[in-house]
Design a protein around this motif. Structure first.
Motif, PDB file in Angstrom:
ATOM      1  N   PHE A   1       1.038  -1.129  -0.142  1.00  0.00           N
ATOM      2  CA  PHE A   1       0.120   0.050   0.083  1.00  0.00           C
ATOM      3  C   PHE A   1       0.672   1.219   0.110  1.00  0.00           C
ATOM      4  O   PHE A   1       0.703   2.212  -0.723  1.00  0.00           O
ATOM      5  CB  PHE A   1      -0.843  -0.167   1.240  1.00  0.00           C
ATOM      6  N   ILE A   2       1.991   1.193   0.725  1.00  0.00           N
ATOM      7  CA  ILE A   2       2.874   2.260   1.028  1.00  0.00           C
ATOM      8  C   ILE A   2       3.568   2.525  -0.326  1.00  0.00           C
ATOM      9  O   ILE A   2       3.603   3.800  -1.043  1.00  0.00           O
ATOM     10  CB  ILE A   2       3.819   2.242   2.081  1.00  0.00           C
ATOM     11  N   PHE A   3       4.286   1.644  -0.809  1.00  0.00           N
ATOM     12  CA  PHE A   3       4.978   1.648  -2.034  1.00  0.00           C
ATOM     13  C   PHE A   3       4.101   1.978  -3.213  1.00  0.00           C
ATOM     14  O   PHE A   3       4.518   2.881  -4.008  1.00  0.00           O
ATOM     15  CB  PHE A   3       5.793   0.328  -2.357  1.00  0.00           C
ATOM     16  N   TYR A   4       3.270   1.244  -3.719  1.00  0.00           N
ATOM     17  CA  TYR A   4       2.438   1.458  -4.911  1.00  0.00           C
ATOM     18  C   TYR A   4       1.541   2.732  -4.724  1.00  0.00           C
ATOM     19  O   TYR A   4       1.496   3.313  -5.660  1.00  0.00           O
ATOM     20  CB  TYR A   4       1.637   0.063  -5.279  1.00  0.00           C
ATOM     21  N   GLY A   5       0.983   2.889  -3.603  1.00  0.00           N
ATOM     22  CA  GLY A   5       0.384   3.974  -3.379  1.00  0.00           C
ATOM     23  C   GLY A   5       1.094   5.302  -3.584  1.00  0.00           C
ATOM     24  O   GLY A   5       0.709   6.351  -4.169  1.00  0.00           O
ATOM     25  N   ALA A   6       2.476   5.213  -3.066  1.00  0.00           N
ATOM     26  CA  ALA A   6       3.103   6.671  -3.037  1.00  0.00           C
ATOM     27  C   ALA A   6       3.671   6.788  -4.535  1.00  0.00           C
ATOM     28  O   ALA A   6       3.711   7.822  -5.152  1.00  0.00           O
ATOM     29  CB  ALA A   6       4.611   6.383  -2.401  1.00  0.00           C
ATOM     30  N   LEU A   7       3.831   5.452  -5.193  1.00  0.00           N
ATOM     31  CA  LEU A   7       4.170   5.558  -6.751  1.00  0.00           C
ATOM     32  C   LEU A   7       3.189   5.993  -7.470  1.00  0.00           C
ATOM     33  O   LEU A   7       3.542   7.069  -8.429  1.00  0.00           O
ATOM     34  CB  LEU A   7       4.455   4.100  -7.092  1.00  0.00           C
ATOM     35  N   SER A   8       1.724   5.695  -7.248  1.00  0.00           N
ATOM     36  CA  SER A   8       0.796   6.323  -7.714  1.00  0.00           C
ATOM     37  C   SER A   8       0.491   7.913  -7.643  1.00  0.00           C
ATOM     38  O   SER A   8       0.122   8.494  -8.410  1.00  0.00           O
ATOM     39  CB  SER A   8      -0.537   5.457  -7.657  1.00  0.00           C
ATOM     40  N   PHE A   9       0.708   8.246  -6.355  1.00  0.00           N
ATOM     41  CA  PHE A   9       0.640   9.486  -5.987  1.00  0.00           C
ATOM     42  C   PHE A   9       1.411  10.441  -6.753  1.00  0.00           C
ATOM     43  O   PHE A   9       1.548  11.553  -7.324  1.00  0.00           O
ATOM     44  CB  PHE A   9       0.971   9.592  -4.462  1.00  0.00           C
ATOM     45  N   MET A  10       2.849   9.951  -6.927  1.00  0.00           N
ATOM     46  CA  MET A  10       3.923  10.623  -7.347  1.00  0.00           C
ATOM     47  C   MET A  10       3.602  10.815  -8.999  1.00  0.00           C
ATOM     48  O   MET A  10       3.679  11.803  -9.639  1.00  0.00           O
ATOM     49  CB  MET A  10       5.298   9.837  -7.514  1.00  0.00           C
TER      50      MET A  10
END
Length: 221
Positions: free
Chosen positions: A141-150
């Protein structure tokens, strides 16, 4: 209030709402776990998901779950951080590395705090350590969520942003499913991992925006 300010207040209001909601969700799972109210929930979902087990599907599940392993996420975070530095996106590099690095440390702290043993119902792979909350679920959630946000902030074009968000959401859900299928986590572990991972991500996004605001304000003087 002009339209720009209204949109900004709405956006920050949503971030705060999501942070509160997911933090509340995590503590609800913790409370249910401590009151021994998750056994029936966990057993029912495990029974259903593990009824799907077959050799070909298991190989695919292992492949997907490896995309949220500590080794993969660490390597991917370093590579993406290095790429951002090369492109002189220093703020994004710091955000991406810290949200993932500190998020992983946070998960380790929570596992040691709760010390829940892993399920012993048809484990299909070897997995050490404690079970709660699921590190793969929280980490994905953190990795793919942060990547998506970026990507949502950096990419141009509504379709590109939408596709990035859908791919990230799908990946997160699939990783959680694999942890139950492979018999190394209870469903409540996965739910808690998603909840606290989301809370951490939204907290870090708020800090990122605050830092961005302070820097822009300083440069405008």
């Amino acid at each position: 209030m002009n339209r720009k300010n209204w949109r900004a207040y709405t956006y920050y209001g949503l971030l705060i709402t999501f942070l509160i909601f997911f933090t509340w969700g995590f503590f609800e799972v913790v409370d249910a776990l401590q009151e021994n109210e998750v056994a029936a929930f966990d057993a029912a979902i495990i029974q259903e998901v593990q009824s799907w087990v077959n050799e070909g599907r298991t190989a695919r599940m292992v492949f997907i779950t490896d995309l949220a392993s500590v080794t993969f996420l660490t390597a991917a975070t370093i590579l993406i951080g290095a790429y951002l530095v090369i492109r002189k996106r220093y703020g994004w590099a710091v955000f991406f590395v810290l949200v993932n690095g500190l998020g992983g440390a946070f998960n380790g702290f929570l596992k040691e705090l709760f010390k829940r043993q892993r399920p012993d119902i048809l484990p299909l792979i070897e997995q050490g350590g404690y079970s709660f909350p699921s590190g793969h679920s929280m980490g994905s959630f953190i990795f793919y969520g942060a990547l998506s946000f970026m990507l949502f902030r950096l990419l141009k074009g509504k379709w590109k942003k939408t596709i990035a968000a859908i791919c990230a959401g799908t990946m997160i859900l699939l990783v959680g499913l694999t942890r139950i299928y492979l018999g190394v986590h209870y469903p409540s572990d996965v739910l808690a991992g998603f909840s606290i991972g989301a809370a951490w991500l939204f907290f870090c996004i708020m800090l990122f925006h605050f830092g961005e605001y302070r820097i822009n304000r300083r440069l405008s003087r």
